[in-house]
Design an enzyme around this catalytic site. Sequence first.
Site, mmCIF file in Angstrom:
data_model
loop_
_atom_site.group_PDB
_atom_site.id
_atom_site.type_symbol
_atom_site.label_atom_id
_atom_site.label_comp_id
_atom_site.label_asym_id
_atom_site.label_seq_id
_atom_site.Cartn_x
_atom_site.Cartn_y
_atom_site.Cartn_z
ATOM 1 N N ASP A 129 34.352 52.268 45.065
ATOM 2 C CA ASP A 129 35.406 51.322 45.335
ATOM 3 C C ASP A 129 35.129 49.993 44.574
ATOM 4 O OD1 ASP A 129 37.469 49.945 46.437
ATOM 5 O OD2 ASP A 129 36.617 49.898 48.527
ATOM 6 N N VAL A 130 35.511 50.083 43.268
ATOM 7 C CA VAL A 130 35.141 48.744 42.572
ATOM 8 C C VAL A 130 36.155 47.763 42.196
ATOM 9 C CG1 VAL A 130 33.420 50.361 41.292
ATOM 10 C CG2 VAL A 130 35.614 50.163 40.286
ATOM 11 N N LYS A 131 37.440 48.124 42.426
ATOM 12 C CA LYS A 131 38.522 47.427 42.314
ATOM 13 C C LYS A 131 38.676 46.508 41.009
ATOM 14 C CE LYS A 131 39.476 46.737 47.467
ATOM 15 N NZ LYS A 131 38.403 47.520 48.034
ATOM 16 N N ARG A 132 38.372 47.321 39.848
ATOM 17 C CA ARG A 132 38.276 46.577 38.678
ATOM 18 C C ARG A 132 39.558 46.210 38.001
ATOM 19 N NH1 ARG A 132 33.668 45.944 40.213
ATOM 20 N NH2 ARG A 132 31.689 45.892 38.861
#
Lengths: 307, 307
Positions: A107-110
């Site tokens: 879950d990095v939401k880049r």
Amino acid sequence: MADGFADRLLAAIDEKKTPLIVGLDPVYDQLPPAVREHRDFNDPSSAAACADAFVTFCNKIIKIVAPLVPAVKINSAFFERYFWFGQEAYAEVVAEARANGLIVIGDVKRSDIGHSAEQYAAATLREPRFDDVPGDATPDAVTVNPYLGADGVQPFVEVAQHENRGVFVLVRTSNPSAAVIQDRVDASGEPLYLQMAKLVDEWGAGVRGASGFSSIGAVVGATHPEQMKALRKAFPKMLFLVPGFGTQGGGGTEIAAAFDGAGRGAVINASRSILQAWKKSPHEDWQKSIEAATREAIATIRAALPP
Amino acid sequence: MADGFADRLLAAIDEKKTPLIVGLDPVYDQLPPAVREHRDFNDPSSAAACADAFVTFCNKIIKIVAPLVPAVKINSAFFERYFWFGQEAYAEVVAEARANGLIVIGDVKRSDIGHSAEQYAAATLREPRFDDVPGDATPDAVTVNPYLGADGVQPFVEVAQHENRGVFVLVRTSNPSAAVIQDRVDASGEPLYLQMAKLVDEWGAGVRGASGFSSIGAVVGATHPEQMKALRKAFPKMLFLVPGFGTQGGGGTEIAAAFDGAGRGAVINASRSILQAWKKSPHEDWQKSIEAATREAIATIRAALPP
């Protein structure tokens, strides 16, 4: 050829008989005292010690939940706050989860554009290509933020395509203020989240598996049953990653709308309600509390779904 | 009390007599041969060697540009692709730039909600609070992605407020596909980027400096002069971080619209046109090419602005 991400995830859900996934969002102050007060980790002024505590804690959770659930979601933010020590810890936990047969969602939401987005796709999703970084240090799928449009997402889709990995695009998030932007309707009356889901559907057209589901899915919060219903109706074959179950307020009835008629197509994430379950019975073995909370979440979801 | 971020940035622009900032987006294959082929760095299979090459390269750039420009923008993506080695290199470059008197913008484009956004704010913007992480390892300001609304931005605004730092919120990005989402108009005819800028204005109300500008600014690409004009007109006292100058196609005339009547209120980022300037004259000292390209960009911007 190996199966794509969507088919692998759906097969794992079938095998474990639950769409529950466990979110690894460790917070140092909220670790069980048996971990936090261990002499190796009992030093909040050392980023290295905190990061090491996370590895020990998460690796124990992984052992507990690997027989019970198909996947874990590891939130990079909680590791990154310990700087490079935390980044290395994140990679170690990713590798440990994969070694235990779990599918791993980073879950990095880049978000970035073009060439910069390529860098993030290589940093977070692609198999590492270095002698000094383990080959299993990246997850099976990551979350990405779509505010920049196709340019920001395409590099991740390409990695997903070439390496049988997956992407979950933020479409309708579970937080209160999301509505102001994501529910905003255009002149035709269409809300932004629905337009975004259409783009996700387009972006994922090239990585549809035998199941009919694409490896490019959507993040849709459990706290908005109305939007969830609209999205599932419009996209019966889109994978949904559903946060907000448990602590954030989404209950069993809220999440039922995430699934298709056959009870498929979504994974439901629970983080704090499992990771901090030891607090309810502080005198018991903390690992037993975590296992009990995982089983309880599985039962809650099972009760909410059609038999 | 120390000045807030906006006032410090504007003072540095006045002192250096240019709003140009240099973007540090290093790419291993595009490093000058004198750096890439050095025996310590000549190993693309080692993430540690690549990260070390970036530190050497960027620290030399910093020495060259520190007397010429007010700030540098360091794009985290290019470092993160070298995993924890890259993260540590990023922190070293941030610290080196600050030690050389430059204001540092960390281009991290992070996004998450509530508690997770707090983690990112602590990871990327707040002064580190660990014995094993240098106190100057975080930048003066960061970029954030607003798709999640206020919940995702507020934790960064709080750090900006308490530590005199800044935030640039992505409003209208410079990439081709941005229009599909960011120019989307609602029923009243208002495009999303304008609504977003209104939110940025609200979020920044508590951190307005003596200059009248807030430390919460907006990222507005140089490739869209029409949107730029609309935004500057609506928000005469909003700081703009303007990417897309040079390689991405924005020229001197495109960026003039970013400034207010007094020629203030924006910083213009140039990355590749400076970092890869050595390619134009490969037989010269690469550091001289970088300095010449920086001076050329300063002159181009000066010519485009009112005298």
